[in-house]
Design an enzyme around this catalytic site. Sequence first.
Site, mmCIF file in Angstrom:
data_model
loop_
_atom_site.group_PDB
_atom_site.id
_atom_site.type_symbol
_atom_site.label_atom_id
_atom_site.label_comp_id
_atom_site.label_asym_id
_atom_site.label_seq_id
_atom_site.Cartn_x
_atom_site.Cartn_y
_atom_site.Cartn_z
ATOM 1 N N LYS A 58 37.204 38.889 26.540
ATOM 2 C CA LYS A 58 37.643 37.502 26.682
ATOM 3 C C LYS A 58 36.883 36.770 27.783
ATOM 4 C CE LYS A 58 41.654 38.420 29.717
ATOM 5 N NZ LYS A 58 41.238 37.594 30.844
ATOM 6 N N ASP A 59 36.177 37.492 28.668
ATOM 7 C CA ASP A 59 35.392 36.856 29.722
ATOM 8 C C ASP A 59 34.005 36.443 29.253
ATOM 9 O OD1 ASP A 59 37.450 37.252 31.540
ATOM 10 O OD2 ASP A 59 36.653 39.167 32.249
ATOM 11 N N ARG A 69 46.263 28.717 29.737
ATOM 12 C CA ARG A 69 46.867 29.046 28.430
ATOM 13 C C ARG A 69 48.247 29.651 28.617
ATOM 14 N NH1 ARG A 69 47.752 33.761 26.185
ATOM 15 N NH2 ARG A 69 46.557 34.760 27.836
ATOM 16 N N ARG A 70 48.345 30.642 29.519
ATOM 17 C CA ARG A 70 49.648 31.265 29.765
ATOM 18 C C ARG A 70 50.628 30.265 30.383
ATOM 19 N NH1 ARG A 70 46.791 36.534 32.346
ATOM 20 N NH2 ARG A 70 46.508 37.734 30.425
ATOM 21 N N ARG A 129 45.601 34.362 41.818
ATOM 22 C CA ARG A 129 44.402 35.152 41.550
ATOM 23 C C ARG A 129 44.577 36.514 42.191
ATOM 24 N NH1 ARG A 129 39.319 33.095 41.514
ATOM 25 N NH2 ARG A 129 38.771 35.284 41.200
ATOM 26 N N ARG A 170 48.527 40.960 42.153
ATOM 27 C CA ARG A 170 49.385 40.067 41.374
ATOM 28 C C ARG A 170 50.763 40.686 41.129
ATOM 29 N NH1 ARG A 170 45.720 38.575 36.403
ATOM 30 N NH2 ARG A 170 44.632 40.486 36.995
ATOM 31 N N CYS A 176 36.721 30.323 28.384
ATOM 32 C CA CYS A 176 37.779 31.320 28.517
ATOM 33 C C CYS A 176 38.952 30.818 29.348
ATOM 34 C CB CYS A 176 37.223 32.609 29.105
ATOM 35 S SG CYS A 176 36.617 32.457 30.802
#
Length: 343
Positions: A95-96, A143-144, A161, A167, A260
């Site tokens: 996805k990156d 998106r999230r 981040r 996290r 992305c």
Amino acid sequence: MTPADLTATGTAAFVGSPLRIGTRASDLALTQSGQVGEALVAGTDHPVELVHVSTRGDRDRTSPLAQIGGTGVFVTAVRQALLDGSVDVVVHSCKDLPTAPLEEITLACYPVREDPRDALCARDGLTLDRLPAGAKVGTGSPRRAAQLLRARPDLEVLGIRGNVETRLNRAQGPDPDLDAVVLAASGLRRVGRDTAISELLDPSVMLPAPAQGALAVEATTAALAERPWFAPRLDAVDDPATRAAIAAERALLATLEAGCSAPVAAYAELEAAGEGPAGVLRLRALAIRTDGSHAVEGEARVALDLETDALFGPGSVPAELGEELAADLLSRGAGEILAEARA
């Protein structure tokens, strides 16, 4: 060198030249690269050597990704090491990857995809519907964030981040300042932290990012030519169903001209149509306002045979499916949503 590499007298047994894999130095990147590396050299006499590469995304761990470069922020330096010849192959979180190909680099294989869903990791094992009103939820993904707000407009969604442990500690550590964080289930599983998951979010609630859960292995044409044993190993590790799904998702992303970090989601899966390699490729996608107030979403299907159909590249069945669904989303206002997000 492992004990298996030593003879009974303590001298080194013969091994082939190492397969040098360029990787970021995070726990997740090292784990992913090591696992793929072992699969690539299985049955050969070649050991794996992990070569650490520092990226801009690793050096700046506080700024939002879109601010420090967005698409490619974790990829450019690793790819440069490949082009420089200091490594033989690189492993990316797919996805990156930017959707535009590089002529000198071959996207060599896609291993079997891990769980593509997003995972809620909350204090006290809370699920999304049981979080209290006004709960603070952390994520670095627009998106999230947008889909969280669509499901629960009362939440306070904060940008965060950091690596997986950093996290997780924001919600489940000794001094938490958030009620929950959202991470990719695939990353948590790969580093053995799936016990931190409070809830796996169904795609009907939170559609994954394009290519989430998949890994991409890249090599140069020169490296493939110099190592005749390598191409067969890449073919052995490649998973056709994953390749087809990712081709559809990335074609949609490219057609939308979204990176992305854009509020775009897409998920393709091959649904079996009986015995054999034939089935139906189902693609779901959406573009959503960053505040979750409006989304343009759609779904498309196409018959696909993993043995006879082209699975990757322009004109392939999956790519055409992604392009067609993207065109449908654009015709219904997705472009305006994405322009608003970029602004």
